[in-house]
Design a protein around this motif. Structure first.
Motif, short mmCIF file in Angstrom:
data_model
loop_
_atom_site.label_atom_id
_atom_site.label_comp_id
_atom_site.label_asym_id
_atom_site.label_seq_id
_atom_site.Cartn_x
_atom_site.Cartn_y
_atom_site.Cartn_z
N TYR A 225 4.61 7.25 0.37
CA TYR A 225 3.22 7.60 0.61
C TYR A 225 2.44 6.33 0.86
N HIS A 226 1.75 6.26 2.01
CA HIS A 226 0.93 5.11 2.38
C HIS A 226 -0.51 5.41 1.97
N PHE A 227 -1.02 4.67 0.99
CA PHE A 227 -2.37 4.92 0.48
C PHE A 227 -3.45 4.54 1.48
N ALA B 270 3.80 3.69 -1.84
CA ALA B 270 4.55 4.06 -3.05
C ALA B 270 5.83 4.75 -2.62
N ARG C 70 -2.70 7.42 4.38
CA ARG C 70 -2.46 8.73 3.76
C ARG C 70 -1.28 9.45 4.40
N LYS D 220 0.82 -1.22 0.00
CA LYS D 220 0.00 0.00 0.00
C LYS D 220 0.85 1.26 0.00
#
Length: 115
Positions: free
Chosen positions: A52-54, A41, A57, A39
């Motif tokens: 960035y953790h989807f 990127a 956030r 999760k």
């Protein structure tokens, strides 16, 4: 990237990411296999990288190119210990990298790899 509150001893093979007051935090053990969370990127930047953790956030900055290299190599090695050895981490540098990897584990940016 925020640093954990505990500071592991130079020879410590594992560090609790988050300390005793965080019972649900993962224990970062260098002998375990780790990987970048699916999760998350990772975007390389001249200063290091952005993570960035989807799911949460959360945005983290890696300002150390060696940490970026270690995180990117975690998927290809048997353990975090192997990744640090391959990166040429010396015993004197070890606490810094244990702290950084522990903080990434605590924040969910890296997770234990399952076989």
């Amino acid at each position: 990237m925020s640093a954990p509150t505990s500071n592991p001893a130079p020879g410590d093979r594992s560090a609790v990411a988050g300390g005793a007051d965080a019972p649900d935090a993962p224990v970062f053990d260098t002998l375990d296999a780790w990987e970048l969370n699916p999760k998350v990127a990772l975007r390389p930047e001249p200063f290091g990288a952005l993570l960035y953790h989807f799911g949460t956030r959360k945005l983290s900055f890696l300002k150390n190119l060696t940490v970026v290299d270690i995180v990117q190599s975690l998927r290809d090695v048997d353990s975090a210990e192997a990744a640090m050895l391959a990166a040429g981490i010396t015993p004197a540098q070890r606490p810094l990298y244990l702290q950084a990897l522990g903080a990434l584990a605590e924040s969910g940016m890296i997770i234990r790899r399952t076989v």
